[in-house]
Design an enzyme around this catalytic site. Structure first.
Site, PDB file in Angstrom:
ATOM      1  CE  LYS A  22      -1.280   1.673   4.279  1.00 43.52           C
ATOM      2  NZ  LYS A  22      -1.309   3.129   4.019  1.00 43.52           N
ATOM      3  CG  ASN A  23       2.923   2.360   3.910  1.00 39.15           C
ATOM      4  OD1 ASN A  23       1.572   3.023   3.173  1.00 39.15           O
ATOM      5  ND2 ASN A  23       3.483   1.837   4.552  1.00 39.15           N
ATOM      6  CB  CYS A 120      -2.453  11.474  11.959  1.00 40.43           C
ATOM      7  SG  CYS A 120      -2.349  10.265  11.287  1.00 40.43           S
ATOM      8  NE  ARG A 125       0.776  10.096  10.615  1.00 36.22           N
ATOM      9  CZ  ARG A 125       0.662   9.110   9.168  1.00 36.22           C
ATOM     10  NH1 ARG A 125       1.755   8.745   8.803  1.00 36.22           N
ATOM     11  NH2 ARG A 125      -0.344   8.750   9.264  1.00 36.22           N
ATOM     12  CG  ASP A 311       3.307   1.039   9.636  1.00 29.76           C
ATOM     13  OD1 ASP A 311       2.932   2.159  10.771  1.00 29.76           O
ATOM     14  OD2 ASP A 311       4.058   2.005   8.868  1.00 29.76           O
ATOM     15  NE  ARG A 403      -6.784   4.973   5.230  1.00 23.39           N
ATOM     16  CZ  ARG A 403      -5.285   4.935   6.113  1.00 23.39           C
ATOM     17  NH1 ARG A 403      -5.548   5.317   7.937  1.00 23.39           N
ATOM     18  NH2 ARG A 403      -4.586   5.556   5.767  1.00 23.39           N
TER      19      ARG A 403
END
Length: 433
Positions: A22-23, A120, A125, A311, A403
């Protein structure tokens, strides 16, 4: 709003294919704005975040075609002309990474108006580093009414930019802008994540001249234009680590495919230290654990890559709730990333968190309960805990999972997990006290 229900205590056996990252995918999609020719991305994950970014790119004139090709799921992105350079709040607020369209729009058209991203749940961030990098490249930046107005009518110009601290988002954003800047740009103290190297290699395949990606110093020789390319999205190391931890939590034997073991080497070392049997061969990882075998408590501290990934912190904490002894988990990347602790405690975990440190003392068993997901990785943490909890666990607000995880229930079910998605009108089983 959908929920996920699990009945724990079922060992997992089988194969789990790991999706594209995803990233990486969302940055590669943004990079497609830099050329008027088609960019074909293969190994593409189908996620809420990629769909959302696709909606935003369409506003700029990007035509996106999704299909199953000879290399698996693919997306062809074609932006023959930028028809608009305005990114509204309603779309950008839903995903912070949407802000990274600013650099490509500015580099290609000389101007852009992009909403500042919203807050967030896992930390502030801020985007200061993004904007300072663009200003160093010659952009004129104004901010008012929640929007960034960026202009570079004569084009961007190369510069030497040293980030005051490592920022993945700022490195990726500035890199996409610099490839079309006049002259040479040198980034110092750049982030080293594999997804940044993936982006740089794709940009090079499009005609850019980037060297040093994956190291703290990245050099970019600006070019006047980029062309289309075919590019495979790198495998998702966070998804791979999540399923590895799920297999360890539930016990059994699971083989992960389409994965690069080197990208999660520190996690695999910690899992071995905890008592898991792990083998790697080519693009596969096999995790084995006898469900009757007690895990051992292991300390971790999150760091920027190649350190332990933030993560994966929540998912590793879930594993440690059943480990023998006590461990300390330190979070150094985000200041508010222990919101899963109260939810794990509802399952019977013994965790005390203070500041950036959590002490986890292993318990004999977790017990199913209703819990609430607070962010993407916390959602995965609760799924992992539910796989081992006695009775049924129901996880609310699982839109977070969509997501970043493609077909999570299907992948785990294929290995024997008792997991299912509940639509909003389906009843939840009440557990006896």
């Amino acid at each position: 709003m959908d929920r996920i229900a699990l009945t724990g205590g079922v060992p997992l056996y089988g194969d789990i294919p790991v999706s594209g990252a995803k990233n990486s995918a969302i940055k590669l999609m943004a990079a497609a704005l830099l050329t008027s020719e088609p960019v074909r991305l293969t190994n593409m994950p189908r996620l809420a975040d990629t769909r959302l970014l696709g909606r935003l790119l369409a506003r700029f004139g990007c035509q996106i075609t999704e299909s199953d090709g000879p290399d698996g799921q693919q997306s062809i992105l074609h932006t023959p002309e930028i028809t608009s350079s305005f990114a509204p709040y309603d779309l950008v607020r839903q995903m912070r990474a949407s802000f990274n369209v600013l650099g490509p729009l500015l580099a290609r058209t000389g101007h852009a108006k992009v909403s500042l991203p919203g807050g967030c749940t896992i930390g502030a961030r801020p985007v200061d580093l993004h904007l300072k990098a663009l200003e160093a490249l010659g952009a004129h930046i104004d901010m008012h009414e929640g929007y960034v107005f960026a202009q570079a009518p004569r084009g961007l110009k190369g510069a030497e930019i040293e980030f005051p601290f490592v920022s993945v988002g700022a490195t990726e954003h500035a890199l996409m802008a610099a490839v079309l800047a006049q002259g040479t740009t040198v980034f110092k103290n750049a982030a080293c994540e594999p997804e940044i190297e993936d982006l740089a290699l794709c940009l090079n395949a499009m005609g850019a001249k980037v060297s040093g990606a994956g190291t703290p110093t990245i050099t970019v020789e600006g070019v006047t234009s980029l062309h289309g390319t075919d590019w495979p999205v790198i495998c998702d190391r966070i998804e791979a680590g999540t399923y590895a931890l799920a297999a360890a939590m539930a016990g059994g034997e699971v083989r992960l495919t389409n994965v690069r073991p080197d990208l999660i080497g520190i996690l695999l070392d910690k899992m071995r230290e905890a008592g898991c049997a792990i083998e790697t061969a080519g693009n596969t990882i096999t995790i084995r654990r006898d469900p009757a075998q007690k895990l051992k408590a292991v300390d971790i501290t999150t760091r920027v890559y190649p350190g332990f990934a933030t993560d994966l912190q929540a998912q590793f904490m879930a594993l440690m709730t059943l480990a023998e002894g006590e461990c300390i988990i330190r979070e150094t990347i985000f200041e508010n990333r222990f919101m899963h602790v109260p939810e794990l405690s509802r399952l019977g975990a013994n965790i005390v968190a203070s500041g950036g440190e959590a002490r986890v003392k292993g318990v004999d068993a977790l017990k199913g309960a209703q819990v609430m997901a607070t962010d993407l990785r916390a959602s995965a943490c609760l799924v992992i805990a539910g796989l081992a909890a006695q009775g049924e666990t129901t996880i609310n607000r699982v839109y977070h999972l969509d997501r970043g995880f493609e077909n999570l229930e299907g992948k785990l079910s294929a290995c024997g997990a008792d997991i299912r998605r509940l639509k909003s009108d389906e009843p939840v089983m009440e557990l006896e006290e």
